[in-house]
Structure formats: structure tokens, C-alpha cells
Motif scaffolding. Structure first.
Motif, PDB file in Angstrom:
ATOM      1  N   ALA A 104       0.832  -1.207   0.000  1.00 35.35           N
ATOM      2  CA  ALA A 104       0.000   0.000   0.000  1.00 35.35           C
ATOM      3  C   ALA A 104       0.865   1.255   0.000  1.00 35.35           C
ATOM      4  CB  ALA A 104      -0.931  -0.004   1.209  1.00 35.35           C
ATOM      5  N   LEU A 125       2.494   2.148  -3.229  1.00 43.83           N
ATOM      6  CA  LEU A 125       1.597   2.752  -4.227  1.00 43.83           C
ATOM      7  C   LEU A 125       1.352   4.230  -3.937  1.00 43.83           C
ATOM      8  CD1 LEU A 125      -0.907  -0.209  -4.436  1.00 43.83           C
ATOM      9  CD2 LEU A 125       0.432   0.659  -6.354  1.00 43.83           C
ATOM     10  N   GLY A 126       1.993   4.751  -2.902  1.00 41.18           N
ATOM     11  CA  GLY A 126       1.877   6.175  -2.590  1.00 41.18           C
ATOM     12  C   GLY A 126       0.838   6.495  -1.539  1.00 41.18           C
ATOM     13  N   MET A 127       0.218   5.458  -0.946  1.00 40.58           N
ATOM     14  CA  MET A 127      -0.751   5.740   0.108  1.00 40.58           C
ATOM     15  C   MET A 127      -0.024   6.206   1.363  1.00 40.58           C
ATOM     16  SD  MET A 127      -3.563   2.716   0.040  1.00 40.58           S
ATOM     17  CE  MET A 127      -3.775   1.793  -1.468  1.00 40.58           C
ATOM     18  N   GLN A 169      -4.141   6.151   5.080  1.00 41.63           N
ATOM     19  CA  GLN A 169      -4.900   5.593   3.953  1.00 41.63           C
ATOM     20  C   GLN A 169      -4.734   4.077   3.881  1.00 41.63           C
ATOM     21  OE1 GLN A 169      -3.149   7.947   0.813  1.00 41.63           O
ATOM     22  NE2 GLN A 169      -4.908   9.328   0.682  1.00 41.63           N
ATOM     23  N   HIS A 210      -7.845   1.520   4.170  1.00 43.89           N
ATOM     24  CA  HIS A 210      -8.317   0.791   2.993  1.00 43.89           C
ATOM     25  C   HIS A 210      -7.760  -0.619   2.875  1.00 43.89           C
ATOM     26  CE1 HIS A 210     -10.299   4.309   1.305  1.00 43.89           C
ATOM     27  NE2 HIS A 210      -9.230   5.014   1.636  1.00 43.89           N
ATOM     28  N   LEU A 231      -7.719   0.643  -6.443  1.00 37.90           N
ATOM     29  CA  LEU A 231      -7.662   1.274  -5.126  1.00 37.90           C
ATOM     30  C   LEU A 231      -6.772   2.522  -5.058  1.00 37.90           C
ATOM     31  CD1 LEU A 231      -8.567   1.262  -2.177  1.00 37.90           C
ATOM     32  CD2 LEU A 231      -6.613  -0.186  -1.654  1.00 37.90           C
ATOM     33  N   ALA A 232      -5.492   2.349  -5.379  1.00 37.90           N
ATOM     34  CA  ALA A 232      -4.583   3.490  -5.222  1.00 37.90           C
ATOM     35  C   ALA A 232      -4.883   4.597  -6.228  1.00 37.90           C
ATOM     36  CB  ALA A 232      -3.131   3.035  -5.358  1.00 37.90           C
ATOM     37  N   VAL A 253      -7.700   6.374  -4.340  1.00 37.88           N
ATOM     38  CA  VAL A 253      -7.306   6.964  -3.062  1.00 37.88           C
ATOM     39  C   VAL A 253      -6.172   7.969  -3.234  1.00 37.88           C
ATOM     40  CG1 VAL A 253      -6.311   6.458  -0.800  1.00 37.88           C
ATOM     41  CG2 VAL A 253      -8.079   4.968  -1.735  1.00 37.88           C
ATOM     42  N   VAL A 254      -5.197   7.624  -4.042  1.00 37.98           N
ATOM     43  CA  VAL A 254      -4.004   8.464  -4.154  1.00 37.98           C
ATOM     44  C   VAL A 254      -4.094   9.423  -5.337  1.00 37.98           C
ATOM     45  CG1 VAL A 254      -1.505   8.448  -4.431  1.00 37.98           C
ATOM     46  CG2 VAL A 254      -2.609   6.648  -3.095  1.00 37.98           C
ATOM     47  N   LYS A 304      -6.771  10.188  -6.929  1.00 39.50           N
ATOM     48  CA  LYS A 304      -8.071  10.866  -6.905  1.00 39.50           C
ATOM     49  C   LYS A 304      -8.822  10.737  -8.231  1.00 39.50           C
ATOM     50  CE  LYS A 304      -6.917  12.461  -2.826  1.00 39.50           C
ATOM     51  NZ  LYS A 304      -7.193  11.544  -1.728  1.00 39.50           N
ATOM     52  N   MET A 348      -0.588   3.384 -11.554  1.00 38.81           N
ATOM     53  CA  MET A 348      -0.192   4.694 -11.049  1.00 38.81           C
ATOM     54  C   MET A 348       0.611   5.467 -12.094  1.00 38.81           C
ATOM     55  SD  MET A 348      -1.604   4.599  -8.175  1.00 38.81           S
ATOM     56  CE  MET A 348      -0.965   5.976  -7.225  1.00 38.81           C
TER      57      MET A 348
END
Ligand SMILES: Nc1ncnc2c1ncn2[C@@H]1O[C@H](COP(=O)(O)OP(=O)(O)O)[C@@H](O)[C@H]1O
Ligand SMILES: [Mg+2]
Lengths: 269, 248
Positions: free
Chosen positions: A173, A176-178, A182, A186, B108-109, B112-113, B115, B161
Motif C-alpha cells: 500500500a 503505491l503512494g498511500m 490511507q 483501505h 484502489l490506489a 485513493v491516491v 483521486k 499509477m
């Protein structure tokens, strides 16, 4: 008070998990013996209440009419305290795994202190301490006191649940940059919830039973209503028989409810 | 592809990393250019994973500097999450999210990341799942997938990403031999598209086909580097020779 019997080990090993509770065991479907035991005690308790109320309406039916207000209060205290305890527990659990020394220190200290003091002593202490600072209604103080006590135990469950998720999940996670919150929200918590739910369920039942302690703090819960009735009518034995049976029915119902919830979330897969 | 005239993407200078007493990285300096395909080889415990993991700061280095696309990641002012968005990582143990479907793993990412809206993310995800050859599993949960398929989900998830760099840490080591090929094929396809890649692997065939440069590591240090055809045929150092004899 619910004992935490090495939650960490119990939760970390996926199966077999040793989850001994001090409440009525949650009737999980795969344990057919327990499933039958649940039915027998539930039906037995209901039959007993009905039999007593019909065969000797005085005092049993009178008692039964007198205590529902108390049942409601018991529910209110239990539900409010558990919601609050879950919130406190989540933050305590996060604090306990935090790399931040201060947060970690505060959370650990809280858990250590709470776990070292009997629940009844804590209830008195928090109740009267709160009374000195703010003038809260008895019920609110009792709820806060219960939540503070149980939050520590919940915290340990959350911690163990979070730690049971492999570190690779957090790393994936984060890579992935979270942000860590976050990732927690998640990725980690949704997975941890399955491990966390059974012990939380046990705590829920334990809290319901321990809520009877608040009757000492001028809160008119089920037990206190019983005491009031007994004190007026002098039917001590009959009243406490009824109170005990009603507690048994409620806890059995609650444990059933929890096992249904667990099945929904797939906690026992 | 000629990459030696391209801008530098990853610049590592004098990197040291300790685990307690153990020196996992010993004064490593390395430049990786934009679009370059770098393969890291070396015995187990030689520091390949630690090197890759220090690039996206899953490990914090104790000495030295790492500059990624102009950002000094050892500088506390640098937002590491922003840098990580540009670096995809694929792990030996896949680390797909078991509570999410394949599609949601890839979504997901992005949501969340990055946007992105769910719809926008799903479009990108489906395209990538198609590319890695598992579009038909989009609605499945990972526990229904083979290791090779899970690893391809992990690759798609990282690619979603739109990273500038992809790090692969022994992506096929946990796979049964018959699944290694399907993952390597995806990586070869990716390599042809010009993304910067750093790959720790023991797959010498892959190194031969894809690597612009092969780095041999031992005891946390870079012992020798060169083009695959040179390094594999004429290693200059005894330790490299010894390692290659075992593995080839
Ligand atoms: N988290 C850690 N804690 C302690 N030692 C570690 C840790 N990670 C790696 N190491 C040690 O660092 C050295 C390099 O490990 P690693 O980078 O994983 O090597 P490789 O990927 O080449 O097998 C090894 O000796 C390993 O045992
Ligand atoms: Mg490794």
C-alpha cells in the motif's frame, strides 16, 4: 471482567484459535454441541420465566412488570459504552503499534494501568473523579467509566488484529503512494476486522454482564430495578431468580446476534 | 536501446544501510538513466532487496544520498508519498490485497491516491488487466488465482499509477516454474515500452534479453557491472565467476 487470554497469540495463528470467553460462548455454527446447548439454555430460560410468571403471578409477574425500564437502561449503557470503547480501542491499538514514542507510551501506559485495577474500583474512581470536574448525569459518567475500562481491552484486540496482517500488505500500500492512514483504512483494517470480530464479540457480551456493576452508581439498570423491588417487597430470592433469568436470556440473545454478524463478515471461514 | 545519453532517473551516492551490526549496503553508488533496464544479480543476502527497497524508502538508509528524478528522498522536506507515486514496486510475495477483487486491487490506489473517479480508474485498470492477460479474472478475488496470475495483478496495480520507474524484487522466485514464463513475458513486454526498470532476479534468460546493464552484488556492495553478454561470458572478478558458475 473479561480476561484477555493471550489474544495476540490466539488472533495471530489463523486456526486453531483458542478463544475462550468468560461469557456464554458465541454459538458458532461449526460447533454443533454448543449450538444445541445454546438452544437448550435459551428455550429453558424462557420456559422457566413463563412458568413462574403464570404459576405464581405474585410476585413473579409483578417482578417481570417492574424491571423492563431497567432492561432498557442496561441496553443503553451497554451499547453506548461499547461504541465508545471501540473508538478508544481503535486509537489505543494504533497507538500501541505506533513508532511515535510518545503516542506509544501513552497507549501502553493506559492499557497497563487499566488492566491492573479491578473494574469496580475503576468505576468508582472515574465516576467520582468525573463528578469533581464536570457535573455529568450518573448514566453518562457510568458509560464513560465502562468505556474507559473496556477501551484498554479493545485496544489489545485491535493491536493483535492489525499485527496479524502481514507487513507486505502495508508495504504494498505504501509503495503505491498511500499514506499510512490511507493504508490502514483501505488495506489493513478491512482485513483485520475478520480476526478482530470474534474477540470483540466476546467483549461485547462481557460488557453487557459487567454493566450490572453500574447499578451501584445510582443508575437504574436491570439489577438496580431488581434491588428496588426486592427492598420493597422482601422477595429477595424470587426477584434475583427473575433478574438472573432475564440476564441469561439477554446475553444468549446477544451472543446469537454476534454469531450471525460474524457469519455475515465471514469471520469464521 | 541506447540510454547512456538520457537524463539520470535514479542517482545513488555512497549508500550505507545497517541492520544492527550487519552492513546490508556498503557504500553503493549507482546511476540509472531514464528508460534503462537494470538487472541486479547476486547471492541471497547480498543486499538486492535492500537496495531496491531503499529507493522507495521502504528502508531508510543510514548514509548517502538518493535522488529520484531530481527529488532528494533523504531530504525530510521531500514528500515521500509523492515520490512513491512515481515508483512502482513488485514484490516476491505478490502482496495483492485479498479483500478486494482483482479490479479493485488495481483501482484502489488510483482512487485513493491519484483521486481518479471509480469509472475513470476502472477504465485504466481494465486496459492494464487486458495487457497482463487476466481481464477475464477482473471480478474474482485473489485467492481464486494462481501465483502467476496474482503477480500479474500486482504488476497491473503498480502500472496503474503510471510510474516512471518499476522496481521488481525477485518477482518470479515464489512461483512454480510453469508460471515463471507468463510473468516474465509481461515484464519483457513492459521493457519494450521504454519504462525505467530495476529488476532483482535469477532469471539469466530475462537478463540477457532485456538488461541494458547487469549489476553483480555481494556482501552489500556492487562487485562488478556490465552488459549482460560481457558479464556473463567474461566476468573479471572471482566472486562473480563463482556465482555465475553456480547459477548458469
Ligand atoms: N529487516 C531486516 N532486519 C535485519 N536484517 C535484515 C533485514 N532485511 C534484510 N536483512 C539482512 O540484510 C542482508 C541483505 O538482505 P537482502 O537485501 O534481503 O538481500 P537479497 O535481497 O540480496 O537476498 C541480509 O543479510 C539480510 O539478512
Ligand atoms: Mg531479496
Amino acid at each position: 471482567m473479561a480476561e484477555i487470554k493471550e489474544w495476540k497469540d490466539a488472533v495471530k495463528t489463523p486456526r486453531p484459535a483458542i478463544l475462550i470467553s468468560d461469557g456464554p460462548a458465541i454459538p458458532r455454527r461449526k460447533d454443533s454441541g454448543l449450538f444445541t446447548a445454546w438452544r437448550i439454555s435459551f428455550i429453558g430460560a424462557i420456559a422457566m420465566v413463563a412458568y413462574l410468571a403464570i404459576s405464581r403471578p405474585d410476585p413473579y409477574w409483578k417482578i417481570l412488570k417492574f424491571i423492563p425500564d431497567g432492561i432498557l437502561v442496561t441496553f443503553q449503557v451497554t451499547i453506548a459504552a461499547i461504541v465508545l470503547a471501540l473508538i478508544i480501542g481503535l486509537f489505543t491499538g494504533l497507538g500501541r503499534i505506533s513508532k511515535n514514542k510518545i503516542l506509544n507510551g501513552i497507549a501502553s501506559l493506559y492499557v497497563e494501568i487499566i488492566r491492573g485495577i479491578p473494574l469496580l474500583v475503576q468505576l468508582f474512581y472515574i465516576y467520582f473523579a468525573l463528578g469533581r470536574i464536570v457535573n455529568l448525569p450518573a448514566m453518562a459518567s457510568a458509560i464513560i467509566a465502562m468505556a474507559v475500562c473496556y477501551g484498554a481491552y479493545m485496544g489489545e484486540i485491535f493491536r493483535a488484529g492489525i499485527e496479524s496482517i502481514s507487513s507486505g500488505q502495508m508495504e504494498a500500500a505504501r509503495s503505491l503512494g498511500m499514506t499510512s492512514s490511507q493504508a490502514m483504512r483501505h488495506v489493513i483494517l478491512p482485513q483485520a476486522i475478520k480476526t478482530i470480530l470474534p474477540p470483540i464479540g466476546n467483549e461485547f457480551v462481557a460488557l453487557l454482564k459487567d454493566s450490572s456493576l453500574v447499578s451501584i452508581l445510582a443508575v437504574s439498570d436491570l439489577l438496580r430495578r431488581g434491588r428496588e423491588f426486592a427492598a420493597e417487597s422482601f422477595n429477595y430470592f424470587e426477584t434475583y431468580t427473575m433478574v438472573a433469568l432475564v440476564y441469561l436470556i439477554i446475553t444468549l440473545l446477544l451472543s446469537k446476534l454476534i454469531s450471525i454478524m460474524e457469519e455475515k463478515v465471514g469471520a469464521n471461514r | 536501446m541506447r540510454t547512456d545519453n538520457r537524463p539520470i532517473m535514479v542517482e545513488m551516492r555512497g549508500i550505507c544501510k545497517y541492520f544492527g551490526q550487519l552492513k546490508a549496503l556498503d557504500n553503493v553508488s549507482l546511476d540509472v538513466r531514464d528508460g534503462e533496464k537494470l538487472v541486479l544479480i547476486g547471492p541471497s543476502g547480498s543486499g538486492k532487496s535492500t537496495l531496491l527497497r531503499s529507493i522507495n524508502q521502504l528502508e531508510r538508509i543510514d548514509h548517502g544520498r538518493i535522488i529520484i528524478d531530481g527529488f532528494d528522498i533523504s531530504d525530510p522536506e521531500t514528500n515521500i508519498n509523492k515520490v512513491r507515486e512515481e515508483i512502482g514496486m513488485v514484490f516476491q510475495s505478490f502482496n495483492v490485497f485479498p479483500h478486494k477483487t482483482v479490479l479493485d486491487n488495481v483501482n484502489l490506489a488510483q482512487i485513493v491516491v491519484r483521486k481518479r473517479s471509480r469509472k475513470e480508474a476502472s477504465e485504466i485498470s481494465r486496459e492494464l488487466l487486458n495487457k497482463v492477460g487476466i481481464i477475464d479474472k477482473a471480478e474474482q478475488y485473489p485467492d481464486k488465482l494462481s501465483g502467476g496470475q496474482q503477480q500479474r495483478v500486482a504488476i497491473a496495480r503498480a502500472l496503474a499509477m503510471k510510474p516512471r520507474i518499476m522496481l521488481f524484487d525477485e518477482p518470479t522466485s515464489a512461483l512454480d516454474p510453469e508460471m515463471t514464463g507468463e510473468v516474465l513475458d509481461v515484464m519483457i513486454k513492459l521493457a519494450k515500452e521504454g519504462i525505467t526498470m530495476m529488476v532483482a532476479t535469477h532469471e539469466m534468460g530475462f537478463a540477457r534479453e532485456v538488461a541494458d546493464r547487469v549489476i553483480f552484488m555481494d556482501y552489500g556492495a556492487i562487485i562488478e557491472e556490465g552488459k549482460s553478454e560481457h558479464l556473463f561470458k567474461n566476468p573479471t572478478r572471482d566472486r562473480t565467476k563463482l556465482f555465475l558458475d553456480q547459477i548458469l
